[in-house]
Design an enzyme around this catalytic site. Sequence first.
Site, PDB file in Angstrom:
ATOM      1  N   HIS A 171       0.828  -1.204   0.000  1.00 38.93           N
ATOM      2  CA  HIS A 171       0.000   0.000   0.000  1.00 38.93           C
ATOM      3  C   HIS A 171       0.865   1.256   0.000  1.00 38.93           C
ATOM      4  CE1 HIS A 171      -3.204  -2.800   1.163  1.00 38.93           C
ATOM      5  NE2 HIS A 171      -4.056  -1.850   0.828  1.00 38.93           N
ATOM      6  N   LYS A 199      -0.754   4.865   4.563  1.00 37.74           N
ATOM      7  CA  LYS A 199      -1.688   3.955   5.240  1.00 37.74           C
ATOM      8  C   LYS A 199      -1.248   3.756   6.687  1.00 37.74           C
ATOM      9  CE  LYS A 199      -3.984  -0.544   4.774  1.00 37.74           C
ATOM     10  NZ  LYS A 199      -5.334   0.037   4.961  1.00 37.74           N
TER      11      LYS A 199
END
Length: 260
Positions: free
Chosen positions: A148, A152
Site C-alpha cells: 500500500h 496507510k
Amino acid sequence: MILNKIKVVVAGFRGKMGSTAVQMILNAPNFELVALLGRKEEVSEAFDVPVFNRKEELENIEADVWLDLTAPEVAYENTYFALEHGLRPVVGTTGFTEDEVARLIKFSREKELGGLIAPNFALGAVLLMQFSKQAVKYFPDVEIIELHHDGKKDAPSGTAVKTAELMAEERLAHHQGAVDEKESLVGARGAVLEGMRIHSVRLPGLVAHQEVIFGSKGEGLTLRHDSYDRSSFMTGIALGIRKVMTVSELKYGLEHFLDL
C-alpha cells in the site's frame, strides 16, 4: 426525476478516498449527498451541503446511509453512532478488532438496520479473497504480501486479514516452514495470522495491491489484485450503499452482497 433517492452522509470527505466517493455520489442519479463530516475550514464552496466538525451535530440530520472513510481510531465510534441514530453504516475504514465487529453486528440486529464494513471495496479484491479461499483447500502452504501507499496507518491491511480469515475456514491444520526455523532479524518472516504469514509493504507511488502466493511440490500458484487508483473502489461503495437498504443487520465483507 428519480424518486426516493438514498440520502448519504460522508464522514472523512477530505481524504483521497473520501473526495473520490463524494464525486461519485454527486454524479449518481439515485444518491443524494445531504451532509459532510470534517473540518469546515478545508471545505470547498463547490459543496452545496452542510458540513459538520463533530458527529454529534448530525444527530438530527435526515439521512439513510453513513459512509465512513475516516481513520481506524474513530471508525468504531462513528459506526456505533450511525447505528444509534438510525443510519445504515457503509464503512471502508479498516483496523476493527474481531470483538468490535461482533459488537457492531449485535447492535445492528437490535436496531434492525443494515450495514457494511468492507476491508476492500474493489470487486477484484473481493474475488481474490474468494479465489484464495478455494485454492487453499489444495495448496495449504501460503503466504500473503500486501502493498500500500506509505500514508496507510494500519498494518497488516484489512484485506490481508480478511483473506487469511477466509482461508482459515478451509485450510487444514498445517505447520508451514521448517520446524527449527529461526529469525536472525525479528519480524523477517512477517506477522502470523491463523498459521499463515502476512508481509506488509509501504511505499510511495502504490495504491492498494495484494499477492497470495501458494506453494506445493514442483509448482506454485500466485493470485494478485491491483488497484491503480481509487476509482476502483467506487463500484463497491455504490453497491454497498444500495444493498444496506435491503438488509436488517451489518455485514462484514462485500462478498455478502455479491452472487458468489
